[in-house]
Design an enzyme around this catalytic site. Structure first.
Site, PDB file in Angstrom:
ATOM      1  N   GLU A 131       0.806  -1.227   0.000  1.00 18.72           N
ATOM      2  CA  GLU A 131       0.000   0.000   0.000  1.00 18.72           C
ATOM      3  C   GLU A 131       0.835   1.271   0.000  1.00 18.72           C
ATOM      4  O   GLU A 131       0.521   2.219  -0.697  1.00 18.72           O
ATOM      5  CB  GLU A 131      -0.951   0.029   1.206  1.00 18.72           C
ATOM      6  CG  GLU A 131      -2.162  -0.873   1.087  1.00 18.72           C
ATOM      7  CD  GLU A 131      -1.858  -2.325   1.453  1.00 18.72           C
ATOM      8  OE1 GLU A 131      -0.682  -2.644   1.698  1.00 18.72           O
ATOM      9  OE2 GLU A 131      -2.819  -3.119   1.500  1.00 18.72           O
ATOM     10  N   HIS A 181     -11.245  -5.195  10.578  1.00 14.51           N
ATOM     11  CA  HIS A 181     -11.893  -5.225   9.266  1.00 14.51           C
ATOM     12  C   HIS A 181     -13.301  -4.659   9.318  1.00 14.51           C
ATOM     13  O   HIS A 181     -14.109  -4.955   8.468  1.00 14.51           O
ATOM     14  CB  HIS A 181     -11.961  -6.669   8.726  1.00 14.51           C
ATOM     15  CG  HIS A 181     -10.624  -7.249   8.362  1.00 14.51           C
ATOM     16  ND1 HIS A 181      -9.729  -7.679   9.294  1.00 14.51           N
ATOM     17  CD2 HIS A 181     -10.040  -7.451   7.161  1.00 14.51           C
ATOM     18  CE1 HIS A 181      -8.637  -8.126   8.693  1.00 14.51           C
ATOM     19  NE2 HIS A 181      -8.796  -8.000   7.403  1.00 14.51           N
TER      20      HIS A 181
END
Lengths: 327, 336, 76
Positions: free
Chosen positions: B62, B131
């Site tokens: 990322e 998450h």
């Protein structure tokens, strides 16, 4: 370093235990999720990442570890947890989100903590590596021979934390072993499409540490290489990187249709299942089939007991969500 | 005009597709966005139409690929890049808040950052603490970022097109509970008509989705639907609820919020981000600085705890229709 | 009147379920319009209208369906 007969039996029995556990979890997970696969439904909601096929990585490494050694693992943790000696019933209960789970249902399948055996896992790729370096340094600073092992996937080798952790561990000569379980897929992206080089074990050289590659998903081969690396660490010689060629028999997560995986690869998976292959090797080497059958029976029984314990355990009450945020 | 309903996932994919057809400088990058079409279905069909040069699966890197997107944007391209779960921002936040957000400012306007960072938010389906977060306040707090979240497919398509055309970095959040993926459940109200041709929904405007006079309830993403469900129920009790779909966390449409608060004199904010220093805090501060309310304002948010896994805990702490109904009744009946 | 039938070969003998309707009962549809999404195990499929006309929905979302199930009718 060859495993002796008793280590071999331990490895086989533990792989079977892990597999039986995954099969039981899979069945429970799919309850309530048919015909529409809605992840929120059933006794185990959320995501589920199963380790079927990757058992050799866990047993070959953990065969050398004590309770006082630390292991950090990933979103696909069950086989490693079992091999490390995590309490099976509490683990099952945690996966079912029950009060009797390892963290009282707060963590679930991707966030299993068992302080008793120094095992933990979490869901952010490569983020278990730094903590493993830390645990290793804690042992070193206290003059202990304990080590830390960080389990990651091959996708994690492209994450910043991988490179920083290897460099730091090398610089500080931390007694840590980094184990890459290479199952060739990062969700839908093949390793070749994500990693610029072929062997992640070659990356170790960039940090001045030894890197080994283990082919064929072979528990004995993992045992040998891991044994050397762990002994190196215990003797104060610093970190190592191990890359194991393993196989992911199921999808990335339960519900993954694996449309991206070539049909030929999918149909060839059963032949690569490491457990029947290891059983064959043991029998050829003279181990009585009966002894192996007994291990399988014991595994099924332990799993049944754990799942039963989980199902019978009460759910946490709402107020418990507010507890344990701080000590 | 013929009706055509689509999900938010399809709306996003269609918006990106139409902009990629119109503008060759638009490209898409992220994990599993090419062959798989995105874990959340928001890039389906793009690889087939535009090829691998413009639709790129990335490694799990990322910091590198979002940093690269910032560089592409500075060089005149328009990258649409995906951060699969907003919870992963920890590994790449520098590129977002120190680079993308500050590119225009540090360059005195010479170089902007026309980048869209699309990212999934929200829980309620058992995905636990790493998450399931929304983190609206975390991103809304950083100057230089536009942060938006659609509650339905019509807005999603128009806002994505607007985001791609915007010269500024836009964090385009999409709520997993509304995405329209069968495996996450579907909120039928989020599946709406959307024109086939391209159109724009301005990014910085809140939307009054239901007019009312007794109380203003502000929601965003999933909580808009909870508020609308609550409003229908409250109607039967004779309580008239005005529901505002915030749509934009940053910039915040204070004008619409203040006007509504002035009209109803009573404000309730509902969001599924952590309560302290959060969305409700900012809205209520902004509103009460401008308007003297008739009733004490309130916020229903997520408590300051990591998202618990067990449904018996997770569902108890999430905002829901029942909590909104109870709060509205007690607020409206409060004696001045 | 034309039935909207789940193709037999689509489900391969498995049970699926409607996850979301894209039209409402009584809407006017054209041939080829996407009517709904069907989920089978882990995959999603779109079912198109077989003809033009007014659609009558026969099945609720999340109801199990099989190959051959009539999920709607298009009335001219």
């Amino acid at each position: 370093m060859e495993p002796n007969a008793s280590r071999r039996l331990w490895m086989y029995g533990t792989m079977v235990l892990s597999r039986e556990f995954e099969l039981a979890i899979k069945a429970a997970y799919l309850e309530g999720k048919q015909p529409v696969f809605n992840m929120a439904r059933g006794p185990i909601p959320g995501e589920m990442h199963l380790s079927n096929g990757q058992e050799p990585c866990a047993v070959g490494v953990c065969a050398h570890l004590k309770y006082s050694d630390t292991v950090t693992a990933t979103h696909r943790p069950h086989h490693v947890a079992i091999a490390k000696g995590v309490h099976l019933e509490a683990m099952a209960a945690e996966i079912f989100g029950r009060k009797t789970g390892l963290s009282g249902g707060r963590g679930g399948h991707m966030h299993l903590f068992d302080a008793r055996v120094n095992f933990c896992c979490s869901g952010i790729i490569a983020q278990g590596m730094g903590p493993a370096v830390g645990a290793a340094m804690a042992a070193k600073l206290r003059g202990r021979r304990d080590v830390a092992v960080s389990f990651i996937g091959e996708g994690a080798a492209n994450q910043g934390a991988f490179h920083e952790s290897l460099n730091l561990a090398a610089l500080w000569k931390a007694p840590v072993v980094f184990v890459i379980e290479d199952n060739a897929w990062g969700i839908s992206v093949a390793k070749a499409a994500a990693t610029a080089i072929e062997r992640n074990s070659d990356r170790a050289a960039a940090y001045g540490i030894p890197g080994s590659y283990v082919a064929g998903n072979d528990p004995d081969a993992v045992y040998a290489v891991a044994g050397d690396a762990i002994e190196r660490a215990r003797s104060g010689e610093g970190p190592s990187l191990i890359e194991i060629d393993t196989v992911r028999l199921e999808g990335h997560f339960m519900g993954d249709g694996e449309g991206y995986r070539p049909t030929q690869e999918k149909s060839g998976l059963t032949a690569r299942d490491p457990i029947p292959l290891y059983r064959q090797r043991l029998e050829t080497g003279g181990v009585a089939g009966r002894a192996l059958d007994d291990l399988e029976i014991a595994a099924r029984s332990a799993v049944e007991q754990a799942i039963c314990f989980a199902r019978k355990s009460p759910e946490p009450v709402a107020e418990e969500a507010m507890q344990r945020v701080f000590a | 005009m013929k009706k055509r309903k689509i999900t938010i996932a399809k709306a996003m994919a269609e918006a990106i597709c139409q902009e990629m057809r119109r503008d060759p400088s638009v490209l898409v990058m992220g994990e599993d966005i090419a062959k798989l079409g995105g874990v959340f279905g928001n890039t389906r069909g793009l690889l087939e139409e535009f090829g691998a040069e413009r639709v790129r699966d990335t490694p799990i890197s990322e910091t590198a690929f979002i940093g690269a997107a910032v560089g592409m944007a500075a060089s005149g391209m328009r990258p649409v890049v995906e951060l699969m779960f907003v919870d992963f921002f920890g590994v790449c936040m520098d590129a977002i808040y120190n680079l993308a957000a500050k590119q225009s400012y540090f360059s005195g306007g010479q170089v902007t950052c026309p980048m869209v960072l699309m990212t999934s938010v929200g829980g309620g389906y058992g995905d636990a603490g790493q998450h399931s977060q929304t983190l609206f306040a975390t991103f809304g707090h950083m100057p230089g970022l536009k942060v938006v979240i659609p509650s339905n497919a019509y807005d999603a398509k128009g806002m994505m097109i607007a985001a791609i055309r915007d010269p500024n970095p836009v964090v385009f959040m999409f709520h997993k509970a509304l995405q329209g993926m069968g495996w996450l459940g579907t909120v039928q109200r989020s599946v709406t008509d959307a024109p086939e041709e391209a159109y724009v929904v301005p990014l910085s405007k809140a939307n009054i989705v239901r007019e009312g006079s007794d109380i203003t309830v502000v929601g965003l993403g999933a909580t808009v639907h909870m508020a609308l469900d609550a409003a229908e129920e409250l109607q039967r009790d004779g309580i008239s609820v005005e529901v505002i779909d915030l749509r934009s966390v940053a910039p915040l449409d204070r004008d619409t919020l203040v006007a509504s608060a002035a009209k109803t004199g009573c404000v309730l904010c509902v969001d599924d981000d952590y309560v302290s220093y959060g969305i409700g805090a900012e809205i209520l501060a902004s509103v009460t600085e401008a308007v003297r309310l008739q009733k004490k304002p309130r916020r229903i948010s997520y408590p300051d705890i990591p998202v618990p896994f067990a449904p018996s805990m997770e569902h108890a702490v999430l905002p829901n229709k029942e909590k909104i109904v109870a709060a509205v009744k007690s607020m409206v009946r409060e004696q001045p | 009147m034309t039935d909207v039938v789940i193709p037999t070969d689509l489900l391969e003998g498995l049970e699926g379920a409607l996850s979301v309707w894209f039209v409402e009962d009584g809407d006017k549809v054209s041939e080829g319009d996407v009517l709904c999404e069907l989920m089978v195990e882990k995959a999603a499929f779109e079912i198109p209208a077989p003809a033009a006309g007014t659609i009558r929905l026969l099945v609720q979302p999340e109801t199990p369906v099989r190959g051959g199930t009539v999920i709607a009718r298009v009335v001219v």
